[in-house]
Design a protein around this motif. Structure first.
Motif, PDB file in Angstrom:
ATOM      1  N   ALA A  99       0.847  -1.200   0.000  1.00  0.00           N
ATOM      2  CA  ALA A  99       0.000   0.000   0.000  1.00  0.00           C
ATOM      3  C   ALA A  99       0.872   1.236   0.000  1.00  0.00           C
ATOM      4  N   VAL A 100       0.418   2.246  -0.735  1.00  0.00           N
ATOM      5  CA  VAL A 100       1.072   3.553  -0.724  1.00  0.00           C
ATOM      6  C   VAL A 100       0.508   4.332   0.466  1.00  0.00           C
ATOM      7  N   LEU A 101       1.390   4.978   1.205  1.00  0.00           N
ATOM      8  CA  LEU A 101       0.946   5.825   2.320  1.00  0.00           C
ATOM      9  C   LEU A 101       1.243   7.280   1.954  1.00  0.00           C
ATOM     10  N   ALA A 102       0.179   8.085   1.883  1.00  0.00           N
ATOM     11  CA  ALA A 102       0.364   9.516   1.578  1.00  0.00           C
ATOM     12  C   ALA A 102       0.089  10.301   2.856  1.00  0.00           C
ATOM     13  N   GLY A 103      -1.157  10.744   3.058  1.00  0.00           N
ATOM     14  CA  GLY A 103      -1.496  11.469   4.294  1.00  0.00           C
ATOM     15  C   GLY A 103      -1.985  10.555   5.405  1.00  0.00           C
ATOM     16  N   GLY A 104      -2.316   9.330   5.061  1.00  0.00           N
ATOM     17  CA  GLY A 104      -2.708   8.320   6.054  1.00  0.00           C
ATOM     18  C   GLY A 104      -4.123   8.476   6.604  1.00  0.00           C
ATOM     19  N   GLN A 105      -4.898   9.440   6.083  1.00  0.00           N
ATOM     20  CA  GLN A 105      -6.232   9.696   6.656  1.00  0.00           C
ATOM     21  C   GLN A 105      -7.273   8.663   6.222  1.00  0.00           C
ATOM     22  N   GLY A 106      -6.947   7.916   5.182  1.00  0.00           N
ATOM     23  CA  GLY A 106      -7.833   6.822   4.764  1.00  0.00           C
ATOM     24  C   GLY A 106      -7.200   5.477   5.083  1.00  0.00           C
ATOM     25  N   LEU A 107      -5.914   5.351   4.755  1.00  0.00           N
ATOM     26  CA  LEU A 107      -5.234   4.056   4.918  1.00  0.00           C
ATOM     27  C   LEU A 107      -5.094   3.649   6.384  1.00  0.00           C
ATOM     28  N   LEU A 108      -4.665   4.570   7.233  1.00  0.00           N
ATOM     29  CA  LEU A 108      -4.392   4.175   8.622  1.00  0.00           C
ATOM     30  C   LEU A 108      -5.657   3.748   9.380  1.00  0.00           C
ATOM     31  N   THR A 124      -2.107  18.761  -0.148  1.00  0.00           N
ATOM     32  CA  THR A 124      -3.179  18.471   0.823  1.00  0.00           C
ATOM     33  C   THR A 124      -4.468  19.182   0.384  1.00  0.00           C
ATOM     34  N   HIS A 125      -5.563  18.755   0.954  1.00  0.00           N
ATOM     35  CA  HIS A 125      -6.844  19.413   0.671  1.00  0.00           C
ATOM     36  C   HIS A 125      -6.743  20.895   1.033  1.00  0.00           C
ATOM     37  N   ALA A 126      -6.086  21.201   2.151  1.00  0.00           N
ATOM     38  CA  ALA A 126      -5.975  22.598   2.599  1.00  0.00           C
ATOM     39  C   ALA A 126      -5.161  23.414   1.595  1.00  0.00           C
ATOM     40  N   GLY A 140      -4.617  15.032   4.843  1.00  0.00           N
ATOM     41  CA  GLY A 140      -5.061  14.210   3.714  1.00  0.00           C
ATOM     42  C   GLY A 140      -4.671  14.840   2.389  1.00  0.00           C
ATOM     43  N   THR A 141      -4.379  14.005   1.415  1.00  0.00           N
ATOM     44  CA  THR A 141      -3.929  14.512   0.115  1.00  0.00           C
ATOM     45  C   THR A 141      -5.001  14.306  -0.957  1.00  0.00           C
ATOM     46  N   VAL A 142      -4.873  15.132  -1.979  1.00  0.00           N
ATOM     47  CA  VAL A 142      -5.807  15.044  -3.104  1.00  0.00           C
ATOM     48  C   VAL A 142      -5.693  13.660  -3.753  1.00  0.00           C
ATOM     49  N   ALA A 200     -16.897  10.363  -1.249  1.00  0.00           N
ATOM     50  CA  ALA A 200     -15.820  11.365  -1.200  1.00  0.00           C
ATOM     51  C   ALA A 200     -16.180  12.535  -2.113  1.00  0.00           C
ATOM     52  N   ASP A 201     -15.581  13.673  -1.835  1.00  0.00           N
ATOM     53  CA  ASP A 201     -15.955  14.897  -2.539  1.00  0.00           C
ATOM     54  C   ASP A 201     -15.150  15.139  -3.824  1.00  0.00           C
ATOM     55  N   LEU A 202     -13.829  14.881  -3.756  1.00  0.00           N
ATOM     56  CA  LEU A 202     -12.983  15.300  -4.886  1.00  0.00           C
ATOM     57  C   LEU A 202     -13.165  14.488  -6.170  1.00  0.00           C
ATOM     58  N   VAL A 241      -7.549   8.097  -5.184  1.00  0.00           N
ATOM     59  CA  VAL A 241      -7.255   6.659  -5.311  1.00  0.00           C
ATOM     60  C   VAL A 241      -8.139   5.846  -4.374  1.00  0.00           C
ATOM     61  N   GLU A 242      -8.442   6.415  -3.216  1.00  0.00           N
ATOM     62  CA  GLU A 242      -9.321   5.716  -2.278  1.00  0.00           C
ATOM     63  C   GLU A 242     -10.710   5.506  -2.909  1.00  0.00           C
ATOM     64  N   ALA A 243     -11.137   6.469  -3.723  1.00  0.00           N
ATOM     65  CA  ALA A 243     -12.386   6.353  -4.490  1.00  0.00           C
ATOM     66  C   ALA A 243     -13.573   5.942  -3.634  1.00  0.00           C
TER      67      ALA A 243
HETATM   68  C1  LIG Z   1     -13.280  11.100  10.004  1.00  0.00           C
HETATM   69  C2  LIG Z   1     -13.053  11.208   8.523  1.00  0.00           C
HETATM   70  C3  LIG Z   1     -13.878  12.038   7.783  1.00  0.00           C
HETATM   71  C4  LIG Z   1     -13.696  12.151   6.418  1.00  0.00           C
HETATM   72  N1  LIG Z   1     -14.521  12.968   5.701  1.00  0.00           N
HETATM   73  C5  LIG Z   1     -14.346  13.091   4.373  1.00  0.00           C
HETATM   74  C6  LIG Z   1     -15.180  13.962   3.607  1.00  0.00           C
HETATM   75  O1  LIG Z   1     -16.036  14.672   4.115  1.00  0.00           O
HETATM   76  N2  LIG Z   1     -14.981  14.002   2.266  1.00  0.00           N
HETATM   77  C7  LIG Z   1     -14.021  13.260   1.647  1.00  0.00           C
HETATM   78  O2  LIG Z   1     -13.895  13.331   0.432  1.00  0.00           O
HETATM   79  N3  LIG Z   1     -13.195  12.452   2.362  1.00  0.00           N
HETATM   80  C8  LIG Z   1     -13.343  12.353   3.696  1.00  0.00           C
HETATM   81  N4  LIG Z   1     -12.507  11.541   4.403  1.00  0.00           N
HETATM   82  C9  LIG Z   1     -11.506  10.775   3.688  1.00  0.00           C
HETATM   83  C10 LIG Z   1     -10.142  11.435   3.695  1.00  0.00           C
HETATM   84  O3  LIG Z   1     -10.135  12.782   3.493  1.00  0.00           O
HETATM   85  C11 LIG Z   1      -9.375  10.808   2.574  1.00  0.00           C
HETATM   86  O4  LIG Z   1      -9.457   9.454   2.735  1.00  0.00           O
HETATM   87  C12 LIG Z   1      -7.939  11.252   2.584  1.00  0.00           C
HETATM   88  O5  LIG Z   1      -7.881  12.543   2.084  1.00  0.00           O
HETATM   89  C13 LIG Z   1      -7.094  10.352   1.755  1.00  0.00           C
HETATM   90  O6  LIG Z   1      -5.866  10.964   1.507  1.00  0.00           O
HETATM   91  P1  LIG Z   1      -4.551  10.519   2.261  1.00  0.00           P
HETATM   92  O7  LIG Z   1      -3.454  11.318   1.724  1.00  0.00           O
HETATM   93  O8  LIG Z   1      -4.766  10.559   3.721  1.00  0.00           O
HETATM   94  O9  LIG Z   1      -4.441   9.016   1.727  1.00  0.00           O
HETATM   95  P2  LIG Z   1      -3.911   7.670   2.428  1.00  0.00           P
HETATM   96  O10 LIG Z   1      -4.760   7.411   3.607  1.00  0.00           O
HETATM   97  O11 LIG Z   1      -2.458   7.847   2.680  1.00  0.00           O
HETATM   98  O12 LIG Z   1      -4.176   6.696   1.275  1.00  0.00           O
HETATM   99  C14 LIG Z   1      -5.505   6.379   0.859  1.00  0.00           C
HETATM  100  C15 LIG Z   1      -5.443   5.320  -0.265  1.00  0.00           C
HETATM  101  O13 LIG Z   1      -4.909   5.880  -1.444  1.00  0.00           O
HETATM  102  C16 LIG Z   1      -3.697   5.224  -1.833  1.00  0.00           C
HETATM  103  N5  LIG Z   1      -2.814   6.306  -2.294  1.00  0.00           N
HETATM  104  C17 LIG Z   1      -2.590   7.481  -1.638  1.00  0.00           C
HETATM  105  N6  LIG Z   1      -1.861   8.297  -2.414  1.00  0.00           N
HETATM  106  C18 LIG Z   1      -1.586   7.622  -3.543  1.00  0.00           C
HETATM  107  C19 LIG Z   1      -0.867   7.945  -4.732  1.00  0.00           C
HETATM  108  N7  LIG Z   1      -0.290   9.158  -4.911  1.00  0.00           N
HETATM  109  N8  LIG Z   1      -0.799   7.019  -5.717  1.00  0.00           N
HETATM  110  C20 LIG Z   1      -1.365   5.813  -5.549  1.00  0.00           C
HETATM  111  N9  LIG Z   1      -2.065   5.447  -4.461  1.00  0.00           N
HETATM  112  C21 LIG Z   1      -2.187   6.344  -3.470  1.00  0.00           C
HETATM  113  C22 LIG Z   1      -3.230   4.497  -0.590  1.00  0.00           C
HETATM  114  O14 LIG Z   1      -2.483   3.355  -0.898  1.00  0.00           O
HETATM  115  C23 LIG Z   1      -4.545   4.134   0.068  1.00  0.00           C
HETATM  116  O15 LIG Z   1      -5.084   2.993  -0.542  1.00  0.00           O
HETATM  117  C24 LIG Z   1     -12.663  11.426   5.763  1.00  0.00           C
HETATM  118  C25 LIG Z   1     -11.810  10.611   6.524  1.00  0.00           C
HETATM  119  C26 LIG Z   1     -11.990  10.506   7.893  1.00  0.00           C
HETATM  120  C27 LIG Z   1     -11.038   9.656   8.684  1.00  0.00           C
END
Ligand SMILES: Cc1cc2nc3c(=O)[nH]c(=O)nc-3n(C[C@H](O)[C@H](O)[C@H](O)COP(=O)(O)OP(=O)(O)OC[C@H]3O[C@@H](n4cnc5c(N)ncnc54)[C@H](O)[C@@H]3O)c2cc1C
Length: 318
Positions: free
Chosen positions: A39-48, A95-97, A128-130, A141-143, A135-137
């Motif tokens: 798994a790729v870890l970017a911001g970890g807000q979905g993966l962790l 990041t989203h911000a 969290g990153t764009v 999700a909004d983006l 990729v989380e799809a």
């Molecule tokens: C409490 C809570 C509320 C949330 N509310 C919302 C909301 O209102 N709207 C919304 O849209 N989202 C929401 N989210 C989701 C969150 O914002 C996204 O999941 C987050 O932005 C994912 O980005 P990340 O960088 O943290 O990804 P990670 O957690 O690091 O990765 C997510 C997934 O994407 C893969 N990945 C990441 N980056 C890449 C890359 N560059 N290339 C290939 N694969 C990649 C990882 O392997 C993993 O499978 C919420 C999450 C939480 C925990």
């Protein structure tokens, strides 16, 4: 809960990240890569959270969060040598911000900037990153809807080089995308035609903030007439859904509230309530019912951003 044990690698370049993904995807002898073994870890807000809940149990995590080259939101100088199509390039690790606050995105991809500001809460938007969001799809999700509304193209780097895919073809279902094992999403590119007015309106889930439904709209307006429109729903279906009935009704019509209300009445036509997402919070019928109202809000704001004026109540004569 704690995640299952995993090996951790921190990449210092895109090339190293791709090498790590290729090496470890092949560890189980499967040349196509193991099934979610890496798994790729970017911001970890979905993966962790997913790893802690043991919904995701990768053997290897490749941390790409140090790759500063993928963090920018950049627009070429207008009229400069590299301003071929006036596009905006959003690094996958922005990041989203960063996206929400970027003046370049605010000018050249309003729908993306406006939507990024609606993701979750400030804490998640700061981490969290764009790219991770795309990729989380997640269906709510909004983006994803915003990138389709922006007519964006997603750039992927992989073992065989780079490829680009339209956002509209990238999202295939709940957590399903066109990205392949070993590939990294590197950039989101928005064409200049989408610099026009953009907006996002969502009914958030009361607990998580994810979209019960959301609507992203991107419109172009000339002489008080809508000349182009992309209107896309999130939350109602497993992948972003273009509301083509609304788009068709908008284009060629006036940029006024009466016309927008008539056009967005058709928002439910493109999503079958029986096929729409349903859960304990909202039925499919309710989600589809909400679409018209959120489409009306999004399109009205998009038109107002495109014209710089409040939308008039009725068609304008001047
Ligand atoms: C409490 C809570 C509320 C949330 N509310 C919302 C909301 O209102 N709207 C919304 O849209 N989202 C929401 N989210 C989701 C969150 O914002 C996204 O999941 C987050 O932005 C994912 O980005 P990340 O960088 O943290 O990804 P990670 O957690 O690091 O990765 C997510 C997934 O994407 C893969 N990945 C990441 N980056 C890449 C890359 N560059 N290339 C290939 N694969 C990649 C990882 O392997 C993993 O499978 C919420 C999450 C939480 C925990």
């Amino acid at each position: 809960m704690f995640p299952e044990e995993f090996d951790y690698h921190r990449a210092t370049s895109v090339e190293e990240a791709l090498e790590l993904l290729a090496t470890h995807a092949d560890e189980d002898g499967d040349p196509e890569g193991g099934d979610a073994d890496v798994a790729v870890l970017a911001g970890g807000q979905g993966l962790l959270p997913a790893m802690k809940a043991r919904e995701s149990t990768p053997d290897v995590v490749v941390d790409v969060s140090d790759l500063d080259s993928l963090r920018g939101v950049e627009a070429p100088e207008r009229g400069g040598d590299d301003d071929a199509d006036g596009s905006l390039a959003v690094g996958a690790l922005a990041t989203h911000a960063t996206l929400a606050d970027s003046p370049a995105a605010g000018e050249r991809a309003t729908v993306l900037a406006a939507t990024a500001g609606e993701v979750a809460d400030r804490q998640i938007r700061n981490r969290g990153t764009v790219g991770g969001n795309l990729v989380e799809a997640h269906p709510a999700a909004d983006l994803p809807a915003a990138t389709v509304a922006a007519d964006a193209t997603l750039a992927l780097a992989g073992p065989d080089g780079e490829r680009a895919i339209p956002a509209e073809e990238f999202f295939e279902g709940d957590g399903e995308t066109a990205i392949e094992n070993g590939e990294l999403l590197t950039e989101i590119r928005v064409p200049s035609a989408r610099a026009a007015g953009g907006a996002y309106a969502k009914k958030p889930h009361p607990a998580s903030g994810f979209a019960l439904v959301g609507v992203a709209a991107s419109v172009a307006v000339r002489d008080w007439t809508v000349t182009d429109a992309r209107v896309v729903a999130s939350g109602a279906t497993d992948a972003p859904a273009r509301l083509r009935g609304v788009e068709d009704a908008l284009v060629g019509g006036g940029a006024d509230r009466e016309t927008i209300a008539d056009a967005t009445e058709r928002a439910g036509e493109d999503v079958d309530p029986k096929e729409a997402r349903a859960d304990a919070t909202a039925s499919g019928e309710f989600r589809v019912h909400l679409l018209s109202s959120y489409a009306e809000r999004a399109v009205t704001s998009a038109v107002e951003r495109a014209t710089g004026r409040a939308a008039s109540a009725e068609p304008r004569e001047d």
